[in-house]
Write a protein that holds these residues in place. Sequence first.
Motif, short mmCIF file in Angstrom:
data_model
loop_
_atom_site.label_atom_id
_atom_site.label_comp_id
_atom_site.label_asym_id
_atom_site.label_seq_id
_atom_site.Cartn_x
_atom_site.Cartn_y
_atom_site.Cartn_z
N THR A 1 6.52 -17.54 73.00
CA THR A 1 6.07 -18.60 72.42
C THR A 1 4.43 -18.89 72.84
O THR A 1 4.27 -18.38 73.84
N THR B 1 0.42 -20.86 71.10
CA THR B 1 -0.16 -21.79 70.24
C THR B 1 -1.10 -20.96 69.29
O THR B 1 -1.37 -19.84 69.63
N PRO C 1 -6.05 -29.51 68.18
CA PRO C 1 -6.71 -28.53 67.80
C PRO C 1 -5.68 -27.15 67.48
O PRO C 1 -6.14 -26.22 67.09
N VAL C 2 -4.74 -27.34 68.39
CA VAL C 2 -3.66 -26.24 67.95
C VAL C 2 -2.18 -26.79 67.96
O VAL C 2 -2.09 -27.68 67.99
N THR D 1 6.25 -24.31 65.38
CA THR D 1 7.34 -24.90 65.99
C THR D 1 7.10 -26.33 66.29
O THR D 1 7.78 -27.27 66.75
N ASP E 1 2.09 -42.56 73.77
CA ASP E 1 1.18 -41.69 73.19
C ASP E 1 1.10 -41.69 71.69
O ASP E 1 1.71 -42.79 71.11
N LYS E 2 0.19 -41.11 70.95
CA LYS E 2 -0.02 -41.00 69.62
C LYS E 2 1.32 -40.44 68.64
O LYS E 2 1.03 -40.50 67.77
N GLU E 3 2.23 -39.99 69.43
CA GLU E 3 3.29 -39.48 68.66
C GLU E 3 4.72 -39.46 69.44
O GLU E 3 4.43 -39.72 70.85
N ILE F 1 6.14 -25.83 75.04
CA ILE F 1 6.42 -25.09 73.59
C ILE F 1 7.25 -23.70 74.04
O ILE F 1 7.56 -23.22 72.96
N HIS F 2 7.84 -23.79 75.24
CA HIS F 2 8.63 -22.54 75.43
C HIS F 2 10.15 -22.95 74.87
O HIS F 2 10.18 -24.09 74.58
N THR G 1 12.32 -24.61 70.82
CA THR G 1 11.23 -24.99 71.75
C THR G 1 11.53 -26.65 71.89
O THR G 1 11.91 -27.23 71.20
N PRO H 1 9.03 -29.00 71.07
CA PRO H 1 8.64 -29.74 69.90
C PRO H 1 9.48 -29.73 68.92
O PRO H 1 9.97 -30.69 68.15
N ARG I 1 -0.52 -29.46 79.41
CA ARG I 1 -1.20 -30.25 78.09
C ARG I 1 -2.34 -29.54 77.67
O ARG I 1 -2.72 -29.61 76.47
N ILE J 1 -3.45 -26.56 77.78
CA ILE J 1 -3.45 -25.44 77.00
C ILE J 1 -2.71 -25.39 75.74
O ILE J 1 -3.04 -25.17 74.51
N ASN J 2 -1.37 -26.22 75.84
CA ASN J 2 -0.43 -26.34 74.53
C ASN J 2 -0.97 -27.09 73.45
O ASN J 2 -0.46 -27.22 72.48
N MET J 3 -1.50 -28.32 74.00
CA MET J 3 -2.07 -29.51 73.02
C MET J 3 -3.42 -29.44 72.76
O MET J 3 -3.83 -29.73 71.57
N GLU J 4 -4.30 -29.57 73.70
CA GLU J 4 -5.90 -29.60 73.43
C GLU J 4 -6.24 -28.08 73.15
O GLU J 4 -7.50 -28.04 72.70
N GLY J 5 -5.66 -27.09 73.55
CA GLY J 5 -6.21 -25.91 73.17
C GLY J 5 -7.27 -25.29 74.03
O GLY J 5 -8.23 -24.45 73.72
N ARG K 1 2.82 -18.83 80.94
CA ARG K 1 1.87 -19.28 80.19
C ARG K 1 0.35 -18.50 80.19
O ARG K 1 -0.43 -18.30 79.30
N GLU L 1 -2.05 -15.82 78.25
CA GLU L 1 -3.42 -16.27 77.52
C GLU L 1 -4.47 -15.40 78.42
O GLU L 1 -5.62 -15.96 78.29
#
Lengths: 116, 418
Positions: free
Chosen positions: A51, A53, A62-63, A113, B36-38, B47-48, B61, B63, B144, B146-150, B172, B176
Amino acid sequence: MTKEMTCIVCPIGCQLTLEPQGDTFAVSGNKCPRGQKYAIEEMTAPKRVVTSTVAVDQGMYPVISVKTEAPVPKELIFEVMKDISKVMMPAPVVIGDVVIENVQGTGINVVATRNA
Amino acid sequence: MLKYELVVVGGGPAGLSAAVEAYEQGVRKILILERDKELGGILNQCIHNGFGLHRFKEELTGPEYSRRYIDMLDETTIEILKETMVLEISETKVVRAISAERGYMEIEAEAIVFSMGCRERTRGAIQLQGDRPSGVFTAGTAQRFINMEGYMPGKRVVILGSGDIGLIMARRMTLEGAKVEAVCELMPYSNGLTRNIVQCLEDYDIPLMLSHTVVKVHGKSRVEGVTIAKVDENLRPIPETFQRIDCDTVLLSVGLIPENEITQNAGIMVDTRTNGPKVGELRQTEMPGVFACGNVVHVHDLVDFVSEEGALSGLGVAKYLKGELETASNFTTANGDGIGYVVPQTVTMSNVDDQVTFYMRVRSVYDRHIVRAYQGDTLVAEKKERKFLPAEMVNFKIKKDVLANLGDGEIRFVVEEV
Ligand code: SF4
């Protein structure tokens, strides 16, 4: 040679013992048959779901998150990660959308996902 | 004033499940308030995979798991307000909130579900010594990022604490391209699930250093390293074992605390064992019409059980609104030897369908032990398990007809040798 391992198929985490038996292994300590299958696979051809991004263009973030649809050979994990890091998906993306087809020739797709 | 039958505070897995179940039980005017916004809460950054084995019989996962519930919501008339922060709840169940879109709001609720979840303990909470350079994050914050803001918070990492988020982040960050030097765990056992130790650490040869802690963080503007040490049986660092590890990032995975400011401000007492409100079998709190579920009640290790608890509270709300929720309880639960806490803290038999699931945590690792429930000296029920670990919540089900044989009073749970 006897080998010990922890089954990770489900959160119970049975402690498995493997005894070599001809070409394969006799497994004990497993509470269910999946434990046996896992142990033998771990010894012969270990696999993992990857898993991660991928970058997305014009999404809420962004991801977005992705996964391999099925477990891939463990030794390919970092190769799969390299491929994943090269991808940029244009929004909109919907859960299940294919991000990479047949990643590393495994016959397995990398899919989204989450929605973006 | 806005009026709802049910207002759910927090749109993570607990709140979503509570709302969906209440709707299925016939409650129609439901509003979910999400900060939050969602929707989806912490699941969005998890995300695992490995979620949903109990609930959906497949491995999802985070999400994907939350999406299942959001899709269920879409089939209903449940209303959702995002980017909305609940400030307080009055004694008369008026919910005061601030919304990005609508500003200050007051909402009259007949019933309320608290599902605010939990937050991570931080550096202050564990009194970490040393400088204050950047590069020290809670594991969840790094997750957060890594997995959302990238973006990656660092390249060489030491993780303090072996909670599940810490273990997941060790893998994770390795994937990366970061080098995780070590995971230090103060206790002689890990606080994470076994499968995470195997899949996140062993798979990548990341050392798990049990009975070790970080005694100092080095670095001026950015973390340059940490000094770690082995601890003795009183958890005190042993000076001869001090060892410096160079790194640019320290992640803390040192525990979670239920987020109960709103609960306490509403005058609801928090149980010092769980850090959450005391609840009954349908997750009713001591304030009539107010329910609580998920990590705000006690920290769970699997989201599946969070959803289960959410559904219980949804059912409780429906009964309450119909005037069918009995209030006088028959049993209180107590944590005896080896048990840290038990949820629910009270049981009212007439609200029980067929069985009660008691969730509890053991205080240390127990091999060849059994958990037993007693009333006085009478054995009520027992729960066998290969091994009891503090990291794995015990799920102890007792049938209603077994409970029905008991007189009102206390049920005590203890760990005993077999
Ligand atoms: S053997 Fe079966 S029960 Fe035991 S951990 Fe593996 S999958 Fe779970």
